[in-house]
Design a protein around this motif. Structure first.
Motif, PDB file in Angstrom:
ATOM      1  N   PRO A 282     -14.970  -6.046  -5.251  1.00 47.97           N
ATOM      2  CA  PRO A 282     -15.316  -4.684  -4.838  1.00 47.97           C
ATOM      3  C   PRO A 282     -14.786  -3.635  -5.817  1.00 47.97           C
ATOM      4  CG  PRO A 282     -13.567  -5.561  -3.455  1.00 47.97           C
ATOM      5  CD  PRO A 282     -14.065  -6.702  -4.285  1.00 47.97           C
ATOM      6  N   LEU A 283     -15.436  -2.464  -5.796  1.00 51.69           N
ATOM      7  CA  LEU A 283     -15.026  -1.394  -6.697  1.00 51.69           C
ATOM      8  C   LEU A 283     -13.549  -1.038  -6.498  1.00 51.69           C
ATOM      9  CD1 LEU A 283     -16.121   0.611  -8.857  1.00 51.69           C
ATOM     10  CD2 LEU A 283     -16.509   2.228  -6.987  1.00 51.69           C
ATOM     11  N   LEU A 284     -13.070  -1.096  -5.267  1.00 51.38           N
ATOM     12  CA  LEU A 284     -11.669  -0.767  -4.995  1.00 51.38           C
ATOM     13  C   LEU A 284     -10.769  -1.994  -5.073  1.00 51.38           C
ATOM     14  CD1 LEU A 284     -11.950   1.996  -2.231  1.00 51.38           C
ATOM     15  CD2 LEU A 284     -12.101   2.176  -4.703  1.00 51.38           C
ATOM     16  N   THR A 285     -11.265  -3.096  -5.577  1.00 53.55           N
ATOM     17  CA  THR A 285     -10.570  -4.343  -5.949  1.00 53.55           C
ATOM     18  C   THR A 285     -10.037  -5.178  -4.788  1.00 53.55           C
ATOM     19  OG1 THR A 285      -8.321  -3.477  -6.236  1.00 53.55           O
ATOM     20  CG2 THR A 285      -9.834  -3.230  -8.111  1.00 53.55           C
ATOM     21  N   ASP A 286     -10.043  -6.485  -5.008  1.00 54.17           N
ATOM     22  CA  ASP A 286      -9.490  -7.435  -4.033  1.00 54.17           C
ATOM     23  C   ASP A 286      -7.981  -7.256  -3.892  1.00 54.17           C
ATOM     24  OD1 ASP A 286     -11.837  -8.739  -3.292  1.00 54.17           O
ATOM     25  OD2 ASP A 286     -11.764 -10.077  -5.022  1.00 54.17           O
ATOM     26  N   ARG A 287      -7.313  -7.006  -5.045  1.00 57.41           N
ATOM     27  CA  ARG A 287      -5.850  -6.940  -5.044  1.00 57.41           C
ATOM     28  C   ARG A 287      -5.326  -5.826  -4.143  1.00 57.41           C
ATOM     29  NH1 ARG A 287      -1.916  -4.150  -8.006  1.00 57.41           N
ATOM     30  NH2 ARG A 287      -3.530  -2.977  -9.109  1.00 57.41           N
ATOM     31  N   LEU A 288      -6.033  -4.704  -4.139  1.00 58.72           N
ATOM     32  CA  LEU A 288      -5.547  -3.550  -3.382  1.00 58.72           C
ATOM     33  C   LEU A 288      -6.091  -3.486  -1.950  1.00 58.72           C
ATOM     34  CD1 LEU A 288      -5.761  -0.747  -6.112  1.00 58.72           C
ATOM     35  CD2 LEU A 288      -3.748  -2.002  -5.352  1.00 58.72           C
ATOM     36  N   TYR A 289      -7.020  -4.389  -1.635  1.00 61.24           N
ATOM     37  CA  TYR A 289      -7.662  -4.310  -0.307  1.00 61.24           C
ATOM     38  C   TYR A 289      -6.665  -4.301   0.851  1.00 61.24           C
ATOM     39  CZ  TYR A 289     -10.752  -5.319   3.630  1.00 61.24           C
ATOM     40  OH  TYR A 289     -11.407  -5.258   4.836  1.00 61.24           O
ATOM     41  N   PRO A 290      -5.696  -5.238   0.890  1.00 62.33           N
ATOM     42  CA  PRO A 290      -4.737  -5.213   2.022  1.00 62.33           C
ATOM     43  C   PRO A 290      -3.974  -3.898   2.096  1.00 62.33           C
ATOM     44  CG  PRO A 290      -4.574  -7.281   0.797  1.00 62.33           C
ATOM     45  CD  PRO A 290      -5.431  -6.369  -0.021  1.00 62.33           C
ATOM     46  N   ALA A 291      -3.630  -3.325   0.928  1.00 61.43           N
ATOM     47  CA  ALA A 291      -2.879  -2.072   0.922  1.00 61.43           C
ATOM     48  C   ALA A 291      -3.738  -0.917   1.442  1.00 61.43           C
ATOM     49  CB  ALA A 291      -2.388  -1.768  -0.488  1.00 61.43           C
ATOM     50  N   PHE A 292      -5.040  -0.911   1.107  1.00 60.94           N
ATOM     51  CA  PHE A 292      -5.939   0.116   1.650  1.00 60.94           C
ATOM     52  C   PHE A 292      -6.007   0.016   3.182  1.00 60.94           C
ATOM     53  CE2 PHE A 292      -7.941   0.484  -2.666  1.00 60.94           C
ATOM     54  CZ  PHE A 292      -7.880   1.861  -2.782  1.00 60.94           C
ATOM     55  N   MET A 293      -6.060  -1.220   3.684  1.00 61.76           N
ATOM     56  CA  MET A 293      -6.126  -1.424   5.139  1.00 61.76           C
ATOM     57  C   MET A 293      -4.840  -0.921   5.820  1.00 61.76           C
ATOM     58  SD  MET A 293      -9.119  -2.726   5.745  1.00 61.76           S
ATOM     59  CE  MET A 293      -9.620  -1.601   4.438  1.00 61.76           C
ATOM     60  N   GLU A 294      -3.692  -1.141   5.168  1.00 59.92           N
ATOM     61  CA  GLU A 294      -2.421  -0.677   5.733  1.00 59.92           C
ATOM     62  C   GLU A 294      -2.285   0.839   5.605  1.00 59.92           C
ATOM     63  OE1 GLU A 294       0.665  -2.877   3.795  1.00 59.92           O
ATOM     64  OE2 GLU A 294      -0.099  -4.808   4.492  1.00 59.92           O
ATOM     65  N   GLY A 295      -2.706   1.373   4.465  1.00 56.09           N
ATOM     66  CA  GLY A 295      -2.572   2.808   4.230  1.00 56.09           C
ATOM     67  C   GLY A 295      -3.379   3.646   5.197  1.00 56.09           C
ATOM     68  N   ILE A 296      -4.607   3.222   5.475  1.00 54.12           N
ATOM     69  CA  ILE A 296      -5.472   4.008   6.365  1.00 54.12           C
ATOM     70  C   ILE A 296      -4.961   3.971   7.800  1.00 54.12           C
ATOM     71  CG2 ILE A 296      -7.137   2.210   7.031  1.00 54.12           C
ATOM     72  CD1 ILE A 296      -7.917   5.860   6.034  1.00 54.12           C
ATOM     73  N   ALA A 297      -4.125   2.963   8.106  1.00 50.08           N
ATOM     74  CA  ALA A 297      -3.596   2.836   9.479  1.00 50.08           C
ATOM     75  C   ALA A 297      -2.340   3.669   9.695  1.00 50.08           C
ATOM     76  CB  ALA A 297      -3.308   1.364   9.782  1.00 50.08           C
ATOM     77  N   LEU A 298      -1.799   4.283   8.645  1.00 48.52           N
ATOM     78  CA  LEU A 298      -0.587   5.098   8.791  1.00 48.52           C
ATOM     79  C   LEU A 298      -0.866   6.327   9.644  1.00 48.52           C
ATOM     80  CD1 LEU A 298       0.786   4.940   5.126  1.00 48.52           C
ATOM     81  CD2 LEU A 298       1.746   3.798   7.140  1.00 48.52           C
ATOM     82  N   SER A 299       0.128   6.697  10.454  1.00 54.12           N
ATOM     83  CA  SER A 299      -0.063   7.837  11.363  1.00 54.12           C
ATOM     84  C   SER A 299       0.395   9.142  10.744  1.00 54.12           C
ATOM     85  CB  SER A 299       0.709   7.596  12.671  1.00 54.12           C
ATOM     86  OG  SER A 299       0.266   6.414  13.284  1.00 54.12           O
ATOM     87  N   ASP A 300       1.496   9.103   9.975  1.00 53.94           N
ATOM     88  CA  ASP A 300       2.048  10.328   9.404  1.00 53.94           C
ATOM     89  C   ASP A 300       1.149  10.817   8.266  1.00 53.94           C
ATOM     90  OD1 ASP A 300       4.162  12.322   8.942  1.00 53.94           O
ATOM     91  OD2 ASP A 300       4.370  11.269   7.028  1.00 53.94           O
ATOM     92  N   PRO A 301       0.617  12.051   8.353  1.00 52.36           N
ATOM     93  CA  PRO A 301      -0.314  12.544   7.325  1.00 52.36           C
ATOM     94  C   PRO A 301       0.272  12.542   5.920  1.00 52.36           C
ATOM     95  CG  PRO A 301      -0.311  13.995   9.240  1.00 52.36           C
ATOM     96  CD  PRO A 301       0.801  13.031   9.436  1.00 52.36           C
ATOM     97  N   ALA A 302       1.535  12.902   5.795  1.00 48.27           N
ATOM     98  CA  ALA A 302       2.157  12.955   4.462  1.00 48.27           C
ATOM     99  C   ALA A 302       2.281  11.560   3.872  1.00 48.27           C
ATOM    100  CB  ALA A 302       3.528  13.615   4.552  1.00 48.27           C
ATOM    101  N   ALA A 303       2.701  10.610   4.707  1.00 50.23           N
ATOM    102  CA  ALA A 303       2.836   9.230   4.238  1.00 50.23           C
ATOM    103  C   ALA A 303       1.478   8.662   3.854  1.00 50.23           C
ATOM    104  CB  ALA A 303       3.486   8.377   5.328  1.00 50.23           C
ATOM    105  N   LYS A 304       0.460   8.988   4.676  1.00 51.99           N
ATOM    106  CA  LYS A 304      -0.886   8.494   4.384  1.00 51.99           C
ATOM    107  C   LYS A 304      -1.393   9.072   3.058  1.00 51.99           C
ATOM    108  CE  LYS A 304      -4.011   7.891   7.675  1.00 51.99           C
ATOM    109  NZ  LYS A 304      -5.073   8.121   8.682  1.00 51.99           N
ATOM    110  N   GLU A 305      -1.203  10.393   2.861  1.00 49.45           N
ATOM    111  CA  GLU A 305      -1.633  11.045   1.622  1.00 49.45           C
ATOM    112  C   GLU A 305      -0.963  10.400   0.414  1.00 49.45           C
ATOM    113  OE1 GLU A 305      -2.987  14.202  -1.110  1.00 49.45           O
ATOM    114  OE2 GLU A 305      -3.716  13.426   0.801  1.00 49.45           O
TER     115      GLU A 305
END
Length: 901
Positions: free
Chosen positions: A773-796
């Protein structure tokens, strides 16, 4: 008469728990979408015989009734008045159903006077439980018998004073009218009074060996009185109605008859209409037959009562058969009080725009009238009835042409992204239900999830339709329905127009006739449940998830040349959605499209093809939706059989529609197969080749194919309705893929001539076929974890850091695409493509990993859809909603973030 105190009846402590279950069918939701308490399941108190008879159908509502449903004359209400008695009767009926289910016998199906159990089965049953149930059945029946006698007494009460005035100079009714209205009521009363007085002491002084079969046998032998009553019933109702209209005194008498309540009841009397009471004897004869079934079921074969009850049941069934023999076995016939025969032709749930808001209606098309109804609110344990909202005789019904249609009030349209959001919520809940079942979770948790799923699906059903269907009463107002598919609109219109070819007369239904007709709807209906997937049984097919490839080849059978095209629809979440459209083939009787489409299936079970004649006359503008109305030439539907469709080979088929034959081919790719990314064996092309390889070869920052497709879309497709959502023709997409792979010098000429949806489809295909994928296999798990963060600053912090971590070709291409999609969304009022819609289309394409794990919790295609796709969409939506992201600024900020992913 010594009434039986119902509070003294034996109770089973667990019966109350039977009322707490929630059923998510049509019967528990009213037309406005308000949740209703659960009625007992159908079958627990239904009458298996006479209830489909014309004379059995009316559910006459008691006018002026203030005490709730106590004496509601529904054919299946058990004639209850007191709350305790009603609860007991319903509980007994439902308990019987539970016991039948335990014995694997079908409730309500015995058709012969023999016991529904074999001798072996009877021997296995616990005799004590059977005799206890026998007592329960008799106790409930006796209590309702007391109420029935009270109702007959109330009916007879005005008869004597009416007869007394009949011989005076100012009679209220003539003797003949009195005889007609009260025909055989006195005889029926005496029969049941004698029966009650004989049965009551036997039940009160209970003994397991007590016999009462001879009492039922005698009661059955007197059914001839009921035959006379039934034959006179319609004319009795009609006479009562005419007398009420012409005589105010009789109208007052007939509207407020007082029925004595059972002993220990809070209310000593209940008001009820004469019309309602006249229905009671009809109801009673079926109740007696039902009780005979129950008694036989719980009476040992060697009990002295057994042969007597068998004989009583045989007599009762013969009687019911004799007055049922002319009834349509399919339960589609209903007779009005005047003897007119109507057939139910079609019924279904439609969304009506009423007083500016959407209401779910159940619409019934009879041979001479269209009736719009809603389910009435009812108390716990009560059978549902319909409330007529309006009706139009077919002789008075007309379809206004688009130009004649007056401008309708503004319809509030729910944005597409809200509908897509709701679909994802439903998919997520489905996955949770499957997990709970797999883990053998608590039934309460599953029921809670199912209830939430039903509420969400109901919202979707109510808010998604947008195709107007207007009908008009030539003597009155117009009515507007909103449908999800042109197919349904065409079906309803054709069915009505076919009936209108007959010699129809205009009419006005009397209140009694309308009550009878509306009352019959509940039994006659062919569509029982709101069309949502949560109403389906667990063993029903879940439908197909994945991609259906369809080639629309050609059509034959047109009588004259026309401008022709086809649309394809599939069902999704209980309703149909248009997914693809062929180009218009001009001035021909034999169009040759040969166009291929890829259609995403979301639990789909059917494919529809509609064939249209394109209209270019701008005067034919529909004021309801500002669209030119094209003429439907034909339509057809096929079931998507998973076994037949799920092969690697194309399957050719023909749909016949109104003399027109459309030839098409299809094949299906399951979602798990379609999720796989396959690298290209040839590294000289662009499809299936790593983006870094392509940009290095081209010496570009963004692949040439991406730049050219985006430029063409922005030039002439940015205002195209459904751009990126509507499928392009697959053959065109494959042709573009071939020229890009070959780096053909004619690419730009071909792009300028190609349909814009094919170009949009080529861009999507390029990203979908990337080996990773364009956003890569390596980073996929991190994207899934990042989008699940609740704190807006941490997510940003996390989401920006993940972008910086992408290889430069991937990042620059992603930011290039991002800005393009934002520009497309700016035209949402015209192209109907919001940021959310675009995220739904591109999210899985840009993020889906190369290999999908085949773990246990991802075995279901719907699981893959709900869990992964939801998160993938949210990731892209986050970046689309973010202020502009500059590659230079992003890279400059790398110094401040050194955390590895």
């Amino acid at each position: 008469m010594e009434p039986l105190s119902h509070r003294g009846l034996p109770r089973l402590s667990w019966i109350d728990t039977l009322y707490s279950n929630f059923n998510y069918g049509a019967d528990e939701y009213d037309a406005e979408g308000n949740e209703e308490p659960k009625a007992l399941p159908e079958g627990s108190e239904t009458m298996p015989y006479i209830d489909e008879s014309p004379t059995m159908s009316p559910q006459l509502s008691a006018r002026g009734q203030e005490s709730g449903d106590g004496v509601s004359p529904t054919p299946t209400d058990g004639l209850g008045t007191g709350p305790a008695m009603e609860e007991e009767e319903e509980a007994i009926g439902y308990l019987d159903k539970v016991l039948e289910d335990e014995d694997d016998s079908e409730p309500g199906t015995p058709t012969s006077p023999v016991s529904p159990f074999s001798a072996g089965e009877k021997g296995e049953r616990d005799a004590g439980k059977g005799l206890e149930m026998r007592k329960l059945v008799l106790s409930g029946f006796l209590a309702s018998e007391e109420i029935y006698i009270n109702q007959l007494e109330a009916l007879l009460l005005p008869m004597k004073p009416l007869k007394a005035t009949a011989t005076t100079s100012q009679p209220v009714l003539t003797l003949q009218q009195i005889e007609t209205i009260f025909y055989k009521i006195q005889d029926i009363y005496e029969i049941h009074k004698e029966f009650y007085d004989s049965l009551c002491p036997k039940v009160q002084q209970w003994d397991s060996n007590v016999t009462m079969g001879h009492l039922f046998q005698k009661l059955a032998s007197q059914l001839g009185v009921y035959k006379a009553f039934v034959d006179n019933y319609k004319i009795a109702l009609e006479t009562a109605e005419k007398c009420s209209q012409s005589n105010y005194q009789f109208q007052k008498i007939s509207e407020e008859l007082k029925v004595k309540g059972p002993k220990d009841s809070k209310e000593s009397h209940t008001s009820v209409t004469m019309e309602a009471l006249l229905y009671k004897p009809i109801d009673r004869v079926t109740r007696s037959t039902l009780v005979l079934h129950d008694l036989l079921k719980h009476t040992p074969a060697d009990h002295p009562d057994y042969p007597l009850l068998q004989d009583a049941l045989r007599i009762s069934q013969n009687f019911l058969s004799s007055i049922n023999e002319d009834i349509d076995p399919r339960r589609t016939a209903v007779t009005t009080p005047k003897g007119e025969t109507r057939q139910l032709v079609k019924d279904g749930f439609l969304v009506e725009l009423s007083e500016g808001s959407r209401k779910l209606r159940h619409v019934f098309l009879f041979t001479d009238v269209l009736l719009c109804a809603k389910l009435k609110k009812t108390a716990v344990g009560k059978h549902q009835q319909y409330d007529c909202k309006w009706y139009v005789p077919l002789a008075d019904l007309v379809f206004p042409s688009p130009e004649e249609s007056e401008h309708c009030p503004q319809v509030h349209v729910i944005p597409d992204h809200e509908l897509e959001d709701m679909k994802m919520k439903i998919s997520a809940i489905k996955s949770e239900v499957q997990k709970e079942k797999a883990n053998k979770g608590q039934s309460r948790a599953i029921e809670r999830l199912k209830k939430k799923m039903f509420e969400n699906e109901f919202w979707l059903l109510l808010n998604s339709p947008a195709i107007p269907f207007r009908i008009h009463n030539r003597n009155g107002k117009s009515y507007l329905f909103l449908l999800s598919s042109d197919y349904e609109r065409s079906e309803w219109r054709e069915a009505i127009q076919k009936l209108q070819k007959k010699d129809l007369q205009a009419f006005v239904l009397s209140s009694v006739e309308l009550q009878v007709l509306t009352g019959s709807c509940f039994k006659l209906r062919t569509v029982h449940n709101i069309p949502v997937t949560s109403n389906k049984d667990d063993d029903e097919s879940p439908g197909l998830y994945g991609f259906l490839h369809v080639i629309v080849h050609s059509a034959k059978g047109f009588k004259q040349s026309a401008n022709l095209y086809c649309t394809l629809e599939v069902d999704s979440f209980g309703y149909f959605v248009s997914k693809a459209k062929t180009r218009v083939f001009r001035d021909t009787t034999e169009p040759q499209w040969n166009e291929e489409f890829e259609i995403e299936l979301e639990g789909s079970q059917s494919l529809r093809i509609l064939c249209y004649e394109k209209c270019y006359d701008k005067t034919k503008l529909n004021k309801d939706n500002n669209e030119i109305v094209d003429k439907i030439m034909g339509k057809g539907q096929i079931q998507l059989d998973p076994q037949a469709v799920q092969t690697k080979n194309w399957h050719m088929d023909v749909i016949e529609m109104n003399g027109i034959k459309v030839e098409f081919s299809m094949k299906f790719t399951s979602r798990d197969m379609s999720l796989k990314r396959t690298p290209s064996k040839k590294q000289t092309g662009v499809f299936g080749v790593k983006i870094s390889v392509v940009t290095k070869r081209e010496r570009s920052k963004v692949p040439y194919i991406v730049r050219q497709c985006i430029e063409e879309v922005e030039k002439r497709g940015i205002e195209e309705v459904g751009i990126y959502r509507i499928s392009g023709v697959a053959t065109d997409i494959q042709a573009l893929k071939a020229v890009f792979d070959a780096n053909n010098k004619d690419i730009l000429v071909m792009l300028s001539d190609m349909d814009i949806n094919a170009i949009a489809g080529t861009l999507k295909l390029y990203f979908r076929e990337l080996p990773e994928p364009l956003l890569t296999d390596r980073l996929y798990p991190a994207f899934m974890e990042g989008i699940a963060l609740s704190d807006p600053a941490a997510k940003e912090n996390c989401m920006m850091h993940l972008l910086r971590s992408l290889p430069d070709p991937n990042l620059i291409t992603f930011l290039f695409l991002l800005e393009h999609l934002k520009r497309v969304a700016e035209k949402e009022p015209i192209n109907k493509m919001s940021l959310h819609n675009l995220a739904t289309v591109f999210g899985p394409t840009l993020l889906r990993p190369s290999e999908v794990e085949s773990k246990g919790h991802l075995t279901l295609a719907s699981d893959i859809w709900s869990h992964d796709v939801m998160a993938q969409v949210q990731v892209l939506l986050y970046y689309l909603q973010h202020p502009p992201i500059s590659f230079t600024e992003l890279k400059r900020n790398t110094l401040y973030f050194s955390t590895d992913v």
